[in-house]
Scaffold this active site. Structure first.
Site, PDB file in Angstrom:
ATOM      1  CB  CYS A 187      24.476  30.768  28.231  1.00  0.00           C
ATOM      2  SG  CYS A 187      24.820  30.985  26.487  1.00  0.00           S
TER       3      CYS A 187
HETATM    4  C1  BEZ Z   1      21.743  33.659  25.131  1.00  0.00           C
HETATM    5  O1  BEZ Z   1      22.325  32.820  25.814  1.00  0.00           O
HETATM    6  O2  BEZ Z   1      20.630  34.037  25.430  1.00  0.00           O
HETATM    7  C2  BEZ Z   1      22.389  34.203  23.886  1.00  0.00           C
HETATM    8  C3  BEZ Z   1      23.764  34.247  23.751  1.00  0.00           C
HETATM    9  C4  BEZ Z   1      24.344  34.771  22.617  1.00  0.00           C
HETATM   10  C5  BEZ Z   1      23.544  35.248  21.596  1.00  0.00           C
HETATM   11  C6  BEZ Z   1      22.156  35.171  21.716  1.00  0.00           C
HETATM   12  C7  BEZ Z   1      21.584  34.645  22.868  1.00  0.00           C
END
Ligand code: BEZ
Length: 214
Positions: free
Chosen positions: A48
């Site tokens: 994200c």
């Molecule tokens: C991420 O943004 O890396 C992420 C967020 C939630 C679950 C898995 C990965």
């Protein structure tokens, strides 16, 4: 209880929400522009963080297309504000568009962004492109483990904006500037007038013409 999922052509649900740029009423905020609403599973998560930085980097590309962008994550605006410092630190980009705080999942549920069989309580990576008529023009869903390709989202936006204006569609792997397909419903005589750059008939239903607004 399952509700009916949103579909292309539906009016994008309106809502009021707190964001990093203050409280907004979604339809009012959109005004007459195109809009992109995209969700993130959670603040302070790695994929994200890279995505938010990339959208900030591409902001002028969205502006050029008269398109407002707004992100959402199921954390509070206070948390988003803290996270934005990390986005600046690691991605070299200041958050230059609003991020919705949705700790109660109100917007996430309205848009069906929580897919419990994939991620129990967090949003998946949803993308909604909304037209100036406030109808949903495109929906894409990615899992949490896969960061989105925002160049692809710009490419689709170009196609949506072009096909909203001209009776054409865009072929496989099309990108802005490539030839396009004349709508099969247009007779050849009308196509000659509508597409003065000419067209090539590969099959009666497959006629290629240079992109009309180029
Ligand atoms: C991420 O943004 O890396 C992420 C967020 C939630 C679950 C898995 C990965």
């Amino acid at each position: 209880m399952r509700t009916v999922a949103l579909q292309l052509g539906d009016t994008a649900p309106d809502f009021e929400a707190d964001t990093t740029e203050g409280v907004i009423r979604f339809h009012e905020w959109l005004g007459g522009s195109w809009g992109i609403l995209f969700s993130h599973p959670k603040d302070f998560t790695p994929v994200c963080t890279t995505e938010l930085g990339e959208v900030a980097r591409l902001k002028n590309e969205f502006d050029r297309r008269d398109t407002k962008v707004i992100g959402l994550s199921v954390d509070t605006v206070g948390s988003h504000n803290e996270w934005s410092k990390d986005i600046e630190d690691t991605q070299g980009q200041v958050l230059n568009y609003p991020l919705i705080g949705d700790p109660d999942h109100v917007v996430a549920n309205l848009y069906g962004m929580i897919h419990p069989n994939a991620l129990e309580t967090l949003t998946v990576r949803s993308v909604f492109i909304i037209g100036p008529d406030r109808k949903i023009k495109l929906m894409i869903t990615y899992p949490a483990s896969t960061g989105r390709n925002f160049d692809e989202i710009l490419r689709v936006l170009d196609s949506l904006q072009l096909t909203a204006k001209y009776s054409v569609s865009t072929p496989v792997n099309w990108k802005d500037g490539d030839d396009v397909i004349i709508a099969p419903a247009i007779p050849d005589d009308d196509a000659k007038v509508a597409f003065p750059k000419g067209f090539k008939t590969l099959k009666p239903y497959l006629r290629m013409t240079p992109q009309p607004n180029r």
